[in-house]
Design a protein around this motif. Structure first.
Motif, PDB file in Angstrom:
ATOM      1  N   LEU A  83       0.854  -1.181   0.000  1.00 13.44           N
ATOM      2  CA  LEU A  83       0.000   0.000   0.000  1.00 13.44           C
ATOM      3  C   LEU A  83       0.892   1.233   0.000  1.00 13.44           C
ATOM      4  CD1 LEU A  83      -2.745   1.476   0.376  1.00 13.44           C
ATOM      5  CD2 LEU A  83      -2.403   1.205   2.849  1.00 13.44           C
ATOM      6  N   VAL A  84       0.731   2.079  -0.983  1.00 12.31           N
ATOM      7  CA  VAL A  84       1.473   3.337  -1.037  1.00 12.31           C
ATOM      8  C   VAL A  84       0.495   4.459  -0.694  1.00 12.31           C
ATOM      9  CG1 VAL A  84       2.824   4.924  -2.449  1.00 12.31           C
ATOM     10  CG2 VAL A  84       3.079   2.447  -2.747  1.00 12.31           C
ATOM     11  N   ALA A  85       0.825   5.208   0.322  1.00 14.67           N
ATOM     12  CA  ALA A  85      -0.086   6.232   0.824  1.00 14.67           C
ATOM     13  C   ALA A  85       0.717   7.454   1.251  1.00 14.67           C
ATOM     14  CB  ALA A  85      -0.914   5.681   1.988  1.00 14.67           C
ATOM     15  N   ALA A  86      -0.004   8.461   1.752  1.00 13.95           N
ATOM     16  CA  ALA A  86       0.625   9.663   2.299  1.00 13.95           C
ATOM     17  C   ALA A  86      -0.262  10.172   3.418  1.00 13.95           C
ATOM     18  CB  ALA A  86       0.787  10.728   1.211  1.00 13.95           C
ATOM     19  N   SER A 142       2.305  -4.615   3.056  1.00 15.94           N
ATOM     20  CA  SER A 142       3.359  -3.682   3.458  1.00 15.94           C
ATOM     21  C   SER A 142       2.957  -2.245   3.138  1.00 15.94           C
ATOM     22  CB  SER A 142       4.681  -4.040   2.790  1.00 15.94           C
ATOM     23  OG  SER A 142       4.638  -3.749   1.397  1.00 15.94           O
ATOM     24  N   LEU A 143       3.707  -1.307   3.675  1.00 14.75           N
ATOM     25  CA  LEU A 143       3.337   0.106   3.550  1.00 14.75           C
ATOM     26  C   LEU A 143       4.514   0.938   3.079  1.00 14.75           C
ATOM     27  CD1 LEU A 143       1.351   2.475   4.052  1.00 14.75           C
ATOM     28  CD2 LEU A 143       2.212   2.543   6.416  1.00 14.75           C
ATOM     29  N   GLY A 144       4.272   1.745   2.054  1.00 14.81           N
ATOM     30  CA  GLY A 144       5.217   2.762   1.614  1.00 14.81           C
ATOM     31  C   GLY A 144       4.580   4.124   1.789  1.00 14.81           C
ATOM     32  N   LEU A 145       5.327   5.061   2.364  1.00 10.27           N
ATOM     33  CA  LEU A 145       4.779   6.383   2.627  1.00 10.27           C
ATOM     34  C   LEU A 145       5.487   7.444   1.791  1.00 10.27           C
ATOM     35  CD1 LEU A 145       4.302   6.354   6.508  1.00 10.27           C
ATOM     36  CD2 LEU A 145       2.501   6.365   4.760  1.00 10.27           C
ATOM     37  N   CYS A 146       4.687   8.222   1.076  1.00  8.99           N
ATOM     38  CA  CYS A 146       5.224   9.358   0.323  1.00  8.99           C
ATOM     39  C   CYS A 146       5.328  10.574   1.225  1.00  8.99           C
ATOM     40  CB  CYS A 146       4.303   9.679  -0.853  1.00  8.99           C
ATOM     41  SG  CYS A 146       4.172   8.357  -2.074  1.00  8.99           S
ATOM     42  N   GLY A 147       6.137  11.528   0.806  1.00 14.73           N
ATOM     43  CA  GLY A 147       6.243  12.779   1.527  1.00 14.73           C
ATOM     44  C   GLY A 147       4.996  13.628   1.338  1.00 14.73           C
ATOM     45  N   PRO A 148       4.922  14.776   2.032  1.00 13.37           N
ATOM     46  CA  PRO A 148       3.693  15.566   2.018  1.00 13.37           C
ATOM     47  C   PRO A 148       3.461  16.394   0.759  1.00 13.37           C
ATOM     48  CG  PRO A 148       5.328  16.614   3.410  1.00 13.37           C
ATOM     49  CD  PRO A 148       5.904  15.285   3.011  1.00 13.37           C
ATOM     50  N   THR A 149       4.481  16.592  -0.050  1.00 13.24           N
ATOM     51  CA  THR A 149       4.299  17.419  -1.247  1.00 13.24           C
ATOM     52  C   THR A 149       4.581  16.605  -2.508  1.00 13.24           C
ATOM     53  OG1 THR A 149       6.593  18.206  -1.244  1.00 13.24           O
ATOM     54  CG2 THR A 149       4.971  19.505   0.007  1.00 13.24           C
ATOM     55  N   HIS A 150       4.081  17.103  -3.624  1.00 14.36           N
ATOM     56  CA  HIS A 150       4.353  16.465  -4.912  1.00 14.36           C
ATOM     57  C   HIS A 150       4.359  17.540  -5.983  1.00 14.36           C
ATOM     58  CE1 HIS A 150       0.139  16.926  -6.141  1.00 14.36           C
ATOM     59  NE2 HIS A 150      -0.203  16.479  -4.952  1.00 14.36           N
ATOM     60  N   ASP A 151       4.915  17.207  -7.131  1.00 12.44           N
ATOM     61  CA  ASP A 151       4.901  18.139  -8.256  1.00 12.44           C
ATOM     62  C   ASP A 151       3.845  17.698  -9.259  1.00 12.44           C
ATOM     63  OD1 ASP A 151       6.028  15.958  -9.600  1.00 12.44           O
ATOM     64  OD2 ASP A 151       8.061  16.783  -9.541  1.00 12.44           O
ATOM     65  N   GLU A 152       3.884  18.241 -10.460  1.00 10.84           N
ATOM     66  CA  GLU A 152       2.872  17.916 -11.461  1.00 10.84           C
ATOM     67  C   GLU A 152       2.935  16.454 -11.886  1.00 10.84           C
ATOM     68  OE1 GLU A 152       5.073  20.316 -11.643  1.00 10.84           O
ATOM     69  OE2 GLU A 152       3.907  22.173 -11.478  1.00 10.84           O
ATOM     70  N   GLN A 205       2.481  17.470   8.246  1.00 12.82           N
ATOM     71  CA  GLN A 205       2.435  17.039   6.850  1.00 12.82           C
ATOM     72  C   GLN A 205       1.165  17.551   6.166  1.00 12.82           C
ATOM     73  OE1 GLN A 205       3.511  13.130   5.527  1.00 12.82           O
ATOM     74  NE2 GLN A 205       4.648  12.664   7.402  1.00 12.82           N
ATOM     75  N   ILE A 206       0.055  17.530   6.881  1.00 16.63           N
ATOM     76  CA  ILE A 206      -1.205  18.015   6.310  1.00 16.63           C
ATOM     77  C   ILE A 206      -1.072  19.481   5.903  1.00 16.63           C
ATOM     78  CG2 ILE A 206      -3.577  18.640   6.904  1.00 16.63           C
ATOM     79  CD1 ILE A 206      -3.608  16.008   8.625  1.00 16.63           C
TER      80      ILE A 206
END
Length: 308
Positions: free
Chosen positions: A46-49, A72-82, A279-280
């Protein structure tokens, strides 16, 4: 973002329709036009943020049901680009299991010409590195119904059989009027669209305030999926939606029944553990440059009220 001619914000609600089901069966409810993948411990990530409300639903349900050692879990950071969400929180900016820097890579591994935005949550097959689904309402639904044999012994019954008929319209109203309602306010493209969105949102919040005046949780004494779905908006309300999205008739802390309810949910580890106010705030105030071009992140509100 998409807008109607009136300036009303329209969400693109079409997602990869694949499902993960027991023995890859065709389920009785929900989309069946995609591929069915089999439930298999250790196969999926599961990839989430924690910044994203839609993704936070999946984090909460995964923990409530005790699926941490199964998916399993993968966590992205709080920001992203286009282009994509990225794995900024991991050493070297690379997911340690999938070996990728951008979630986009998992989407393109399966759909080389994927035409839509790269969204979280997403379930990725670990061995192939290919995205399976990003259909967030059905991810949590299937965590409950299809992965039951792997739930922990004391996992809550998030979809009580005798309450499902009542739950469905409650959850639908929460989605259209509250979860998506704050976005209709924040991304309104005209004064008229904003005014209409604001009135719709507060009509729904007043309904919820009244509903919670006579019950502990949305469906009574039992914690359900409906509470998970409402929580992710309430957690962001004072920190983001009240100011950033102009949902400013009242703060959550000024609505006594909703505030009591929200604080009780926050005290449950699956809710509190997966709520990161820093992060929010960083996500909304940095990513939404059209609303906040300076990308300045406010210091407030005082978050100690959640635990005092």
């Amino acid at each position: 973002m998409s807008y109607a001619s009136s300036g009303e914000f329209k969400r693109d609600a079409s997602y990869i329709p694949d499902r993960i089901t027991k023995d890859a069966r065709t389920p009785e409810h929900g989309p069946t036009d995609g591929r069915m993948w089999p439930v298999e411990p250790g196969r999926y990530r599961l990839v989430a943020a924690k910044a994203c409300p839609w993704a936070t639903r999946t984090l909460i349900v995964r923990q409530l049901l005790g699926l941490e050692d199964v998916i399993s879990l993968g966590l992205c950071g709080p920001t992203h680009d286009e282009r994509s969400w990225t794995f900024d929180l991991d050493p070297g900016g690379v997911d340690p299991v999938l070996g990728i820097e951008r979630l986009q890579q998992a989407y393109l591994a399966r759909f080389p010409e994927y035409p839509k935005g790269i969204t979280v949550p997403a379930v990725v097959e670990e061995a192939s590195g290919e995205v399976v689904t990003n259909d967030f309402p059905w991810i949590t639904h299937d965590f409950f119904f299809e992965w039951r044999e792997f739930h922990r012994d004391d996992a809550p019954d998030l979809w009580p059989a005798d309450l499902r008929d009542e739950m469905e319209p409650v959850m639908q109203r929460i989605y259209t009027e509250v979860n998506n309602g704050v976005y209709r306010c924040g991304f309104a493209g005209s004064q008229e669209a904003y005014d209409a969105a604001y009135d719709r949102l507060w009509t729904a919040l007043d309904w919820l305030e009244e509903r919670l005046s006579t019950r502990r949780y949305l469906m009574g004494d039992l914690l359900t999926e409906a509470d998970v779905r409402l929580w992710t908006t309430l957690a962001r309300f004072d920190a983001v939606y009240h100011g950033h999205f102009k949902c400013n008739r009242q703060k959550l802390t000024e609505m006594p029944h909703l505030w009591r309810y929200a604080r009780e949910l926050y005290a449950i580890p699956a809710f509190g553990d997966n709520t990161d106010f820093d992060q929010i705030k960083t996500h909304y105030y940095v990513v939404h440059r059209d609303i906040n071009p300076t990308q300045v992140v406010p210091k407030g509100p005082d978050l100690s009220v959640w635990t005092s």
